[in-house]
Design a protein around this motif. Structure first.
Motif, mmCIF file in Angstrom:
data_model
loop_
_atom_site.group_PDB
_atom_site.id
_atom_site.type_symbol
_atom_site.label_atom_id
_atom_site.label_comp_id
_atom_site.label_asym_id
_atom_site.label_seq_id
_atom_site.Cartn_x
_atom_site.Cartn_y
_atom_site.Cartn_z
ATOM 1 N N HIS A 82 0.861 -1.185 0.000
ATOM 2 C CA HIS A 82 0.000 0.000 0.000
ATOM 3 C C HIS A 82 0.894 1.232 0.000
ATOM 4 C CE1 HIS A 82 0.788 0.920 4.266
ATOM 5 N NE2 HIS A 82 0.640 -0.372 4.503
ATOM 6 N N PRO A 83 0.385 2.378 -0.426
ATOM 7 C CA PRO A 83 1.220 3.579 -0.455
ATOM 8 C C PRO A 83 1.725 3.945 0.939
ATOM 9 C CG PRO A 83 -0.795 3.900 -1.699
ATOM 10 C CD PRO A 83 -0.960 2.619 -0.949
ATOM 11 N N ARG A 84 2.889 4.539 0.998
ATOM 12 C CA ARG A 84 3.435 4.964 2.276
ATOM 13 C C ARG A 84 2.699 6.198 2.795
ATOM 14 N NH1 ARG A 84 9.888 4.033 2.465
ATOM 15 N NH2 ARG A 84 9.964 2.043 1.351
ATOM 16 N N ASP A 85 2.571 6.243 4.107
ATOM 17 C CA ASP A 85 1.948 7.372 4.782
ATOM 18 C C ASP A 85 3.065 8.341 5.183
ATOM 19 O OD1 ASP A 85 0.781 9.147 6.551
ATOM 20 O OD2 ASP A 85 -0.308 7.610 7.667
ATOM 21 N N PRO A 86 3.019 9.597 4.756
ATOM 22 C CA PRO A 86 4.082 10.534 5.112
ATOM 23 C C PRO A 86 4.163 10.814 6.607
ATOM 24 C CG PRO A 86 2.257 11.675 4.046
ATOM 25 C CD PRO A 86 1.998 10.208 3.888
ATOM 26 N N PHE A 87 3.124 10.448 7.375
ATOM 27 C CA PHE A 87 3.129 10.654 8.825
ATOM 28 C C PHE A 87 3.455 9.368 9.581
ATOM 29 C CE2 PHE A 87 0.259 13.791 6.962
ATOM 30 C CZ PHE A 87 0.871 14.963 7.388
ATOM 31 N N HIS A 88 3.868 8.339 8.854
ATOM 32 C CA HIS A 88 4.192 7.038 9.446
ATOM 33 C C HIS A 88 5.703 6.844 9.354
ATOM 34 C CE1 HIS A 88 2.898 2.718 10.199
ATOM 35 N NE2 HIS A 88 4.198 2.588 9.977
ATOM 36 N N ARG A 89 6.326 6.428 10.440
ATOM 37 C CA ARG A 89 7.765 6.233 10.389
ATOM 38 C C ARG A 89 8.170 4.949 11.098
ATOM 39 N NH1 ARG A 89 11.031 10.883 13.118
ATOM 40 N NH2 ARG A 89 12.724 9.337 12.945
ATOM 41 N N VAL A 90 9.338 4.444 10.726
ATOM 42 C CA VAL A 90 9.920 3.252 11.329
ATOM 43 C C VAL A 90 11.353 3.589 11.722
ATOM 44 C CG1 VAL A 90 10.657 0.870 10.929
ATOM 45 C CG2 VAL A 90 8.479 1.676 9.982
ATOM 46 N N ASP A 91 11.696 3.340 12.988
ATOM 47 C CA ASP A 91 13.055 3.550 13.481
ATOM 48 C C ASP A 91 13.555 2.238 14.083
ATOM 49 O OD1 ASP A 91 13.495 6.508 13.136
ATOM 50 O OD2 ASP A 91 11.677 6.554 14.365
ATOM 51 N N ILE A 92 14.806 1.890 13.823
ATOM 52 C CA ILE A 92 15.392 0.644 14.306
ATOM 53 C C ILE A 92 16.649 0.969 15.097
ATOM 54 C CG2 ILE A 92 16.323 -1.600 13.634
ATOM 55 C CD1 ILE A 92 14.746 -1.275 10.993
ATOM 56 N N MET A 93 16.732 0.428 16.320
ATOM 57 C CA MET A 93 17.852 0.725 17.202
ATOM 58 C C MET A 93 18.363 -0.545 17.863
ATOM 59 S SD MET A 93 16.405 4.150 19.075
ATOM 60 C CE MET A 93 15.741 5.516 18.121
ATOM 61 N N ALA A 94 19.680 -0.645 17.995
ATOM 62 C CA ALA A 94 20.280 -1.769 18.704
ATOM 63 C C ALA A 94 20.027 -1.621 20.202
ATOM 64 C CB ALA A 94 21.776 -1.825 18.419
ATOM 65 N N SER A 95 19.872 -2.758 20.900
ATOM 66 C CA SER A 95 19.572 -2.732 22.328
ATOM 67 C C SER A 95 20.300 -3.884 23.027
ATOM 68 C CB SER A 95 18.059 -2.863 22.545
ATOM 69 O OG SER A 95 17.743 -2.986 23.920
ATOM 70 N N THR A 96 20.482 -3.733 24.337
ATOM 71 C CA THR A 96 21.036 -4.827 25.144
ATOM 72 C C THR A 96 20.015 -5.312 26.165
ATOM 73 O OG1 THR A 96 22.039 -3.200 26.633
ATOM 74 C CG2 THR A 96 23.433 -4.094 24.864
ATOM 75 N N ARG A 97 18.753 -5.002 25.952
ATOM 76 C CA ARG A 97 17.720 -5.517 26.856
ATOM 77 C C ARG A 97 17.676 -7.047 26.769
ATOM 78 N NH1 ARG A 97 12.511 -1.417 26.808
ATOM 79 N NH2 ARG A 97 13.667 0.534 26.454
ATOM 80 N N HIS A 98 17.412 -7.675 27.902
ATOM 81 C CA HIS A 98 17.288 -9.136 27.927
ATOM 82 C C HIS A 98 15.837 -9.503 27.630
ATOM 83 C CE1 HIS A 98 17.467 -13.162 30.315
ATOM 84 N NE2 HIS A 98 17.482 -13.341 29.007
ATOM 85 N N ILE A 99 15.630 -10.165 26.510
ATOM 86 C CA ILE A 99 14.282 -10.518 26.067
ATOM 87 C C ILE A 99 14.095 -12.032 26.163
ATOM 88 C CG2 ILE A 99 12.599 -10.332 24.195
ATOM 89 C CD1 ILE A 99 13.668 -7.625 25.164
#
Length: 207
Positions: A82-99
């Protein structure tokens, strides 16, 4: 540009009260408002019930179109979800949380090296290295889905049966390359323990 015309088709009844929230995975014939299904004709080729005119007076003059019935482009780039929403964003960050991820007490994954993905309107997602997943507890399904921000996902369900609980973007779009090959679990459907604290299940359309 091809000639396009819209003609009347079947009138659909108003859906029953309490129907679930519709998602792009649902059939176009499903609607949450009463209206009329319409056929579309493009250069002599008819596409039955590919449009929908709602009865709502506030939507007067608006016609909904079945995205999957046509090929779509942004400039010369094909759109396959579907077309992208200009108000929608995706950010990806490294973490050391224990999951730690469980399902009814069954171990699914344990990792201290997640990639956290933040996406508009969704809870934070934790993408885990494949070596931290308990693969004997999962079985691959045939379903795939497409996201205009991340790419094409494949899914796994519990080996014991039930709904899908995990997914992976093996070859994500360039802007989401950081999650390539990593595995993410629905925290709506599984139990998450983050840094020793058991988390509540978020309520989303995927619950």
């Amino acid at each position: 540009m091809a000639n396009l015309s819209v003609s009347g088709a079947a009138r659909l009844p108003k859906p029953e009260a309490g129907r679930k929230v519709l998602t792009p995975d649902d059939d176009f014939a499903l609607h949450t408002a009463a209206g009329t299904a319409l056929d579309i004709e493009v250069s002599g080729h008819a596409v039955p019930a590919a449009a929908y005119r709602p009865d709502d007076a506030e939507l007067s003059g608006v016609v909904l179109v079945d995205f999957r019935a046509f090929d779509w482009f942004e400039e010369d780039v094909p759109i396959d979800s579907h077309p992208r929403d200009p108000f929608h964003r995706v950010d990806i960050m490294a973490s050391t949380r224990h999951i730690r991820v469980e399902l009814e007490g069954m171990h699914l994954a344990d990792s201290a090296h997640p990639m956290m993905l933040f996406e508009t309107h969704l809870p934070a997602r934790y993408y885990l290295p494949r070596q931290d997943v308990a693969w004997d507890a999962l079985v691959a399904t045939e379903r795939t889905s497409k996201c205009p921000y991340k790419g094409t996902a494949s899914y796994w369900a519990p080996a014991s049966g039930g709904r899908e609980v995990a997914w992976c973007y093996r070859e994500p779009l360039p802007e989401s390359a950081a999650i390539a090959g990593l595995v993410c679990f629905y925290d709506e459907r599984t139990d998450f323990i983050i840094d020793g604290q058991r988390q509540a299940h978020p309520q989303t359309p995927f619950s």
